[in-house]
Design an enzyme around this catalytic site. Structure first.
Site, PDB file in Angstrom:
ATOM      1  CG  ASP A   1      -1.893   1.116   1.265  1.00 29.70           C
ATOM      2  OD1 ASP A   1      -1.525   2.244   0.871  1.00 29.70           O
ATOM      3  OD2 ASP A   1      -3.042   0.885   1.678  1.00 29.70           O
TER       4      ASP A   1
ATOM      5  CG  ASN B   1      -0.239   1.971 -12.574  1.00 27.35           C
ATOM      6  OD1 ASN B   1      -0.770   2.567 -13.504  1.00 27.35           O
ATOM      7  ND2 ASN B   1      -0.876   1.010 -11.892  1.00 27.35           N
TER       8      ASN B   1
ATOM      9  CE  LYS C   1      12.121  11.370   1.251  1.00 25.13           C
ATOM     10  NZ  LYS C   1      12.961  12.564   1.219  1.00 25.13           N
TER      11      LYS C   1
ATOM     12  CB  SER D   1       0.938  12.537 -14.936  1.00 21.91           C
ATOM     13  OG  SER D   1       0.293  13.772 -14.857  1.00 21.91           O
TER      14      SER D   1
ATOM     15  CE1 TYR E   1      -6.693  10.913 -10.802  1.00 24.12           C
ATOM     16  CE2 TYR E   1      -7.124  12.185 -12.802  1.00 24.12           C
ATOM     17  CZ  TYR E   1      -6.560  11.084 -12.168  1.00 24.12           C
ATOM     18  OH  TYR E   1      -5.858  10.161 -12.912  1.00 24.12           O
TER      19      TYR E   1
ATOM     20  CE  LYS F   1      -3.075  10.804 -11.345  1.00 27.94           C
ATOM     21  NZ  LYS F   1      -2.190   9.663 -11.060  1.00 27.94           N
TER      22      LYS F   1
ATOM     23  CB  THR G   1      -8.508   1.221 -15.937  1.00 27.70           C
ATOM     24  OG1 THR G   1      -8.820   2.521 -15.405  1.00 27.70           O
ATOM     25  CG2 THR G   1      -7.532   1.373 -17.093  1.00 27.70           C
TER      26      THR G   1
HETATM   27  N1  LIG Z   1      -8.056   5.086 -16.491  1.00 27.45           N
HETATM   28  C1  LIG Z   1      -7.940   6.365 -16.780  1.00 27.45           C
HETATM   29  O1  LIG Z   1      -8.799   6.945 -17.436  1.00 27.45           O
HETATM   30  C2  LIG Z   1      -6.701   7.125 -16.341  1.00 27.45           C
HETATM   31  C3  LIG Z   1      -6.331   8.260 -17.079  1.00 27.45           C
HETATM   32  C4  LIG Z   1      -5.199   8.973 -16.704  1.00 27.45           C
HETATM   33  C5  LIG Z   1      -4.447   8.536 -15.627  1.00 27.45           C
HETATM   34  N2  LIG Z   1      -4.820   7.431 -14.917  1.00 27.45           N
HETATM   35  C6  LIG Z   1      -3.950   7.010 -13.803  1.00 27.45           C
HETATM   36  O2  LIG Z   1      -3.413   5.738 -14.118  1.00 27.45           O
HETATM   37  C7  LIG Z   1      -3.057   5.062 -12.907  1.00 27.45           C
HETATM   38  C8  LIG Z   1      -3.596   3.653 -12.929  1.00 27.45           C
HETATM   39  O3  LIG Z   1      -5.010   3.689 -12.879  1.00 27.45           O
HETATM   40  P1  LIG Z   1      -5.923   2.752 -13.758  1.00 27.45           P
HETATM   41  O4  LIG Z   1      -6.624   3.600 -14.718  1.00 27.45           O
HETATM   42  O5  LIG Z   1      -5.174   1.578 -14.249  1.00 27.45           O
HETATM   43  O6  LIG Z   1      -7.027   2.329 -12.665  1.00 27.45           O
HETATM   44  P2  LIG Z   1      -7.259   0.997 -11.828  1.00 27.45           P
HETATM   45  O7  LIG Z   1      -7.556  -0.131 -12.721  1.00 27.45           O
HETATM   46  O8  LIG Z   1      -8.286   1.379 -10.819  1.00 27.45           O
HETATM   47  O9  LIG Z   1      -5.866   0.739 -11.107  1.00 27.45           O
HETATM   48  C9  LIG Z   1      -5.448   1.500 -10.011  1.00 27.45           C
HETATM   49  C10 LIG Z   1      -4.399   0.717  -9.257  1.00 27.45           C
HETATM   50  O10 LIG Z   1      -3.924   1.517  -8.155  1.00 27.45           O
HETATM   51  C11 LIG Z   1      -3.956   0.709  -6.998  1.00 27.45           C
HETATM   52  N3  LIG Z   1      -4.054   1.479  -5.756  1.00 27.45           N
HETATM   53  C12 LIG Z   1      -5.017   2.346  -5.371  1.00 27.45           C
HETATM   54  N4  LIG Z   1      -4.732   2.813  -4.149  1.00 27.45           N
HETATM   55  C13 LIG Z   1      -3.566   2.242  -3.759  1.00 27.45           C
HETATM   56  C14 LIG Z   1      -2.747   2.323  -2.599  1.00 27.45           C
HETATM   57  N5  LIG Z   1      -3.078   3.076  -1.548  1.00 27.45           N
HETATM   58  N6  LIG Z   1      -1.606   1.590  -2.550  1.00 27.45           N
HETATM   59  C15 LIG Z   1      -1.254   0.804  -3.604  1.00 27.45           C
HETATM   60  N7  LIG Z   1      -1.989   0.659  -4.710  1.00 27.45           N
HETATM   61  C16 LIG Z   1      -3.131   1.384  -4.781  1.00 27.45           C
HETATM   62  C17 LIG Z   1      -5.155  -0.197  -7.184  1.00 27.45           C
HETATM   63  O11 LIG Z   1      -5.048  -1.272  -6.285  1.00 27.45           O
HETATM   64  P3  LIG Z   1      -6.356  -2.010  -5.632  1.00 27.45           P
HETATM   65  O12 LIG Z   1      -6.782  -3.019  -6.653  1.00 27.45           O
HETATM   66  O13 LIG Z   1      -5.839  -2.632  -4.381  1.00 27.45           O
HETATM   67  O14 LIG Z   1      -7.385  -0.959  -5.398  1.00 27.45           O
HETATM   68  C18 LIG Z   1      -4.963  -0.572  -8.651  1.00 27.45           C
HETATM   69  O15 LIG Z   1      -3.994  -1.582  -8.761  1.00 27.45           O
HETATM   70  C19 LIG Z   1      -3.584   5.930 -11.774  1.00 27.45           C
HETATM   71  O16 LIG Z   1      -2.519   6.686 -11.231  1.00 27.45           O
HETATM   72  C20 LIG Z   1      -4.608   6.836 -12.464  1.00 27.45           C
HETATM   73  O17 LIG Z   1      -4.787   8.059 -11.775  1.00 27.45           O
HETATM   74  C21 LIG Z   1      -5.932   6.717 -15.256  1.00 27.45           C
END
Ligand SMILES: NC(=O)c1ccc[n+]([C@@H]2O[C@H](COP(=O)([O-])OP(=O)(O)OC[C@H]3O[C@@H](n4cnc5c(N)ncnc54)[C@H](OP(=O)(O)O)[C@@H]3O)[C@@H](O)[C@H]2O)c1
Length: 277
Positions: A57, A84, A117, A135, A149, A153, A184
């Site tokens: 975490d 990520n 870090k 980001s 949000y 970022k 996602t």
């Molecule tokens: N999808 C989009 O439209 C989009 C667009 C731009 C940027 N992003 C960014 O891309 C990144 C990945 O997101 P995603 O779209 O792939 O969504 P996702 O499928 O919801 O994946 C998010 C991941 O982050 C993990 N996570 C959340 N809180 C955490 C914590 N406290 N410690 C460790 N892991 C944690 C989740 O783990 P759990 O399964 O345990 O919850 C999951 O593995 C994020 O930084 C998001 O902001 C997403």
């Protein structure tokens, strides 16, 4: 010598797709982290000698240090860190619950910074490394209801642009990836959505639903996004500083940034009028 990639948040979405690509490479070790070990069962079909699964975490500093120690013991190096793990939040600014907002900053900003870090001493000792930060397009431009949000970022962008300058001469590179909406879990279980409570913001309640729904049905394919990230890191000696992905990031980012440049230029005299020496 094999490279080692460390990816956070590999239970789903971009992290999972990227982990699967890395796991298939003969010459790359994968460190895949998740909050729950069973979420990493999908990696069991790949060569286990090249894979380390860690529980992490990113808000837990003790767990971060433990994870990095485990990586040092097993692979002795970290060549690529992919920050990520992250979550979203849909609400107008005034209606936002600040405890929930603070938690999002703990994950998206301070979690990312604490993992980095912990990894930097290893990369400094190697005199090499690439740090990839997930980001968002919403750090290049903004829309109502995702303000906090975006704030997380934008914070990542400012932090990373500075870090890049500080570690450049140490052989370490920093790449910010700015994806548009992609299919996602981000807008689903990874996002809090505050219901509109203040009548004056009623117009945004539909938009909160449609913004979050549109991400679920968004144009971005997480597999393609993961492939582009992998290719940019593995095929380039010098990685891009910014990687906007998808039309919204590209067109929306260009429109917002060029608007800022145009406005700056149009008021050059005012800007330069405040220095007196
Ligand atoms: N999808 C989009 O439209 C989009 C667009 C731009 C940027 N992003 C960014 O891309 C990144 C990945 O997101 P995603 O779209 O792939 O969504 P996702 O499928 O919801 O994946 C998010 C991941 O982050 C993990 N996570 C959340 N809180 C955490 C914590 N406290 N410690 C460790 N892991 C944690 C989740 O783990 P759990 O399964 O345990 O919850 C999951 O593995 C994020 O930084 C998001 O902001 C997403």
């Amino acid at each position: 010598m094999s490279k080692t990639w460390f990816i956070t948040g590999t239970s789903s979405g971009f992290g999972k797709e990227l982990a699967k690509i890395v796991a298939q490479q003969d010459d790359i070790n994968l460190v895949a982290s998740a909050r729950k070990m069973p979420d990493l069962d999908y990696l069991d079909e790949y060569d286990e000698s090249k894979i380390l699964k860690v529980i992490l975490d990113v808000t837990d500093k003790t767990a971060i240090n433990k994870a990095v120690d485990q990586i040092k013991d097993k692979f002795g190096q970290i060549d690529v860190l992919v920050n990520n793990a992250g979550l979203g939040y849909f609400s107008t600014i005034e209606e936002s619950d600040m405890d929930e907002v603070k938690y999002m900053f703990d994950v998206n900003v301070f979690g990312l910074a604490n993992v980095t870090k912990a990894v930097l001493p290893i990369m400094r000792a190697q005199k090499s490394g690439v740090i990839v930060n997930l980001s968002s397009a919403l750090a290049l431009t903004t829309i109502p209801t995702t303000g906090f949000y975006s704030a997380t970022k934008y914070a990542v962008e400012g932090y990373a642009d500075t870090l890049r300058q500080e570690v450049k001469d140490l052989g370490i590179q920093v790449m910010n990836v700015e994806p548009s909406g992609a299919r996602t879990n981000w807008s689903g279980r990874s996002s809090e959505k505050t219901a509109t409570k203040i009548k004056d913001y009623q117009q945004f309640s539909d938009s909160i639903t449609s913004v979050s729904d549109s991400v679920t049905d968004a144009p971005g394919d997480p597999k393609l996004i993961a492939k582009v990230i992998f290719d940019q890191v593995s095929q380039n000696e010098v990685v891009p500083k910014h990687l906007p992905l998808g039309e919204f990031a590209y067109e929306g980012g260009l429109s917002n940034l060029s608007g800022i440049i145009d406005e700056m230029k149009s008021r050059k005299d005012i800007s330069l009028s405040t220095d007196d020496k």
